[in-house]
Design a protein around this motif. Structure first.
Motif, mmCIF file in Angstrom:
data_model
loop_
_atom_site.group_PDB
_atom_site.id
_atom_site.type_symbol
_atom_site.label_atom_id
_atom_site.label_comp_id
_atom_site.label_asym_id
_atom_site.label_seq_id
_atom_site.Cartn_x
_atom_site.Cartn_y
_atom_site.Cartn_z
ATOM 1 N N ARG A 169 11.371 4.508 7.184
ATOM 2 C CA ARG A 169 11.923 3.415 6.362
ATOM 3 C C ARG A 169 12.769 2.433 7.167
ATOM 4 N N MET A 170 13.114 2.781 8.376
ATOM 5 C CA MET A 170 13.897 1.873 9.225
ATOM 6 C C MET A 170 12.994 0.865 9.945
ATOM 7 N N ILE A 171 11.685 1.021 9.821
ATOM 8 C CA ILE A 171 10.716 0.154 10.490
ATOM 9 C C ILE A 171 10.374 -1.017 9.580
ATOM 10 N N LYS A 172 10.250 -2.198 10.176
ATOM 11 C CA LYS A 172 9.897 -3.400 9.420
ATOM 12 C C LYS A 172 8.572 -3.185 8.687
ATOM 13 N N GLY A 173 8.575 -3.469 7.396
ATOM 14 C CA GLY A 173 7.367 -3.355 6.589
ATOM 15 C C GLY A 173 7.217 -2.035 5.855
ATOM 16 N N LEU A 188 0.866 -1.167 0.000
ATOM 17 C CA LEU A 188 0.000 0.000 0.000
ATOM 18 C C LEU A 188 0.908 1.223 0.000
ATOM 19 N N ASN A 189 0.792 2.055 -1.030
ATOM 20 C CA ASN A 189 1.550 3.303 -1.073
ATOM 21 C C ASN A 189 0.753 4.378 -0.362
ATOM 22 N N VAL A 190 1.427 5.107 0.524
ATOM 23 C CA VAL A 190 0.808 6.208 1.263
ATOM 24 C C VAL A 190 1.740 7.409 1.248
ATOM 25 N N LYS A 191 1.141 8.593 1.341
ATOM 26 C CA LYS A 191 1.927 9.821 1.422
ATOM 27 C C LYS A 191 2.352 10.016 2.870
ATOM 28 N N ALA A 192 3.563 10.548 3.061
ATOM 29 C CA ALA A 192 4.082 10.769 4.420
ATOM 30 C C ALA A 192 4.798 12.110 4.474
ATOM 31 N N ASN A 193 4.997 12.580 5.675
ATOM 32 C CA ASN A 193 5.736 13.814 5.908
ATOM 33 C C ASN A 193 7.180 13.596 5.473
ATOM 34 N N PRO A 194 7.727 14.414 4.567
ATOM 35 C CA PRO A 194 9.092 14.205 4.090
ATOM 36 C C PRO A 194 10.132 14.145 5.216
ATOM 37 N N GLU A 195 9.908 14.894 6.297
ATOM 38 C CA GLU A 195 10.854 14.894 7.415
ATOM 39 C C GLU A 195 10.872 13.557 8.157
ATOM 40 N N GLU A 196 9.847 12.761 8.019
ATOM 41 C CA GLU A 196 9.738 11.489 8.743
ATOM 42 C C GLU A 196 10.076 10.270 7.883
ATOM 43 N N TRP A 244 6.323 9.666 -0.554
ATOM 44 C CA TRP A 244 5.497 8.464 -0.472
ATOM 45 C C TRP A 244 6.301 7.278 0.052
ATOM 46 N N LEU A 245 5.594 6.345 0.665
ATOM 47 C CA LEU A 245 6.167 5.100 1.178
ATOM 48 C C LEU A 245 5.374 3.912 0.641
ATOM 49 N N SER A 246 6.012 2.756 0.574
ATOM 50 C CA SER A 246 5.307 1.505 0.303
ATOM 51 C C SER A 246 5.277 0.709 1.592
ATOM 52 N N LEU A 247 4.097 0.249 1.962
ATOM 53 C CA LEU A 247 3.912 -0.557 3.166
ATOM 54 C C LEU A 247 3.647 -1.993 2.739
ATOM 55 N N HIS A 248 4.510 -2.907 3.167
ATOM 56 C CA HIS A 248 4.350 -4.323 2.838
ATOM 57 C C HIS A 248 3.319 -4.909 3.803
ATOM 58 N N LEU A 249 2.166 -5.270 3.280
ATOM 59 C CA LEU A 249 1.041 -5.663 4.131
ATOM 60 C C LEU A 249 1.304 -6.892 4.987
ATOM 61 N N ALA A 250 2.161 -7.792 4.525
ATOM 62 C CA ALA A 250 2.453 -9.003 5.307
ATOM 63 C C ALA A 250 3.429 -8.729 6.449
ATOM 64 N N GLU A 251 4.128 -7.607 6.410
ATOM 65 C CA GLU A 251 5.147 -7.312 7.419
ATOM 66 C C GLU A 251 4.754 -6.221 8.405
ATOM 67 N N ILE A 252 4.015 -5.244 7.969
ATOM 68 C CA ILE A 252 3.795 -4.047 8.784
ATOM 69 C C ILE A 252 2.794 -4.298 9.912
ATOM 70 N N ASP A 253 3.049 -3.658 11.026
ATOM 71 C CA ASP A 253 2.138 -3.692 12.159
ATOM 72 C C ASP A 253 0.839 -2.988 11.754
ATOM 73 N N GLU A 254 -0.302 -3.590 12.062
ATOM 74 C CA GLU A 254 -1.588 -3.052 11.642
ATOM 75 C C GLU A 254 -1.864 -1.658 12.216
ATOM 76 N N LYS A 255 -1.476 -1.445 13.458
ATOM 77 C CA LYS A 255 -1.685 -0.128 14.081
ATOM 78 C C LYS A 255 -0.893 0.946 13.325
ATOM 79 N N LEU A 256 0.362 0.649 12.998
ATOM 80 C CA LEU A 256 1.196 1.587 12.246
ATOM 81 C C LEU A 256 0.622 1.811 10.850
ATOM 82 N N LEU A 257 0.150 0.766 10.212
ATOM 83 C CA LEU A 257 -0.448 0.878 8.887
ATOM 84 C C LEU A 257 -1.563 1.919 8.898
#
Length: 125
Positions: free
Chosen positions: A75-79, A62-70, A91-104
């Motif tokens: 990107r150091m977080i799993k998923g 899932l691609n999502v827009k994020a704050n450029p400063e963050e 923008w970031l890509s979130l790997h659905l099988a790896e990322i924590d649901e709360k963070l997603l």
């Protein structure tokens, strides 16, 4: 997270339907704001190596827009990976099988907020 569950939760949470704009990629879904039609998320299945994971198996992202400063620290977080086929500074890509649901959902909420028109944001205040 399962793709159909994610689509259902996005529909319920943001009151928007998945759109499938590409004939060549009929399973790629775009989620837009109803008022300004801006994308806040793109759901795709791509080869793992497209986001820097070893292997050629298809993975759901899932691609999502994020704050450029963050972006760098996120990107150091799993998923969380550099965005596939989008501006990697925003923008970031979130790997659905790896990322924590709360963070997603935190990142999805942020993407939704970042892509609202400024006039719409002022009306909410």
């Amino acid at each position: 997270m399962n793709i159909s569950t994610l689509i259902s939760q996005i529909k319920q949470r943001y009151h928007t339907q998945a759109e499938y704009p590409w004939a060549k990629f009929p399973d790629y879904a775009v989620f837009r704001h109803q008022n300004n039609r801006k994308w806040f998320a793109v759901l795709m299945e791509v080869r793992a190596d497209k986001i820097g994971i070893e292997g050629e198996e298809k993975i759901a992202i899932l691609n999502v827009k994020a704050n450029p400063e963050e972006i760098g620290s996120l990107r150091m977080i799993k998923g969380v990976y550099p965005a596939y086929h989008m501006n990697k500074e925003h923008w970031l890509s979130l790997h659905l099988a790896e990322i924590d649901e709360k963070l997603l959902f935190e990142l999805l909420d942020e993407s939704f907020s970042l892509t609202i028109k400024k006039a719409a944001t002022r009306a909410l205040i």
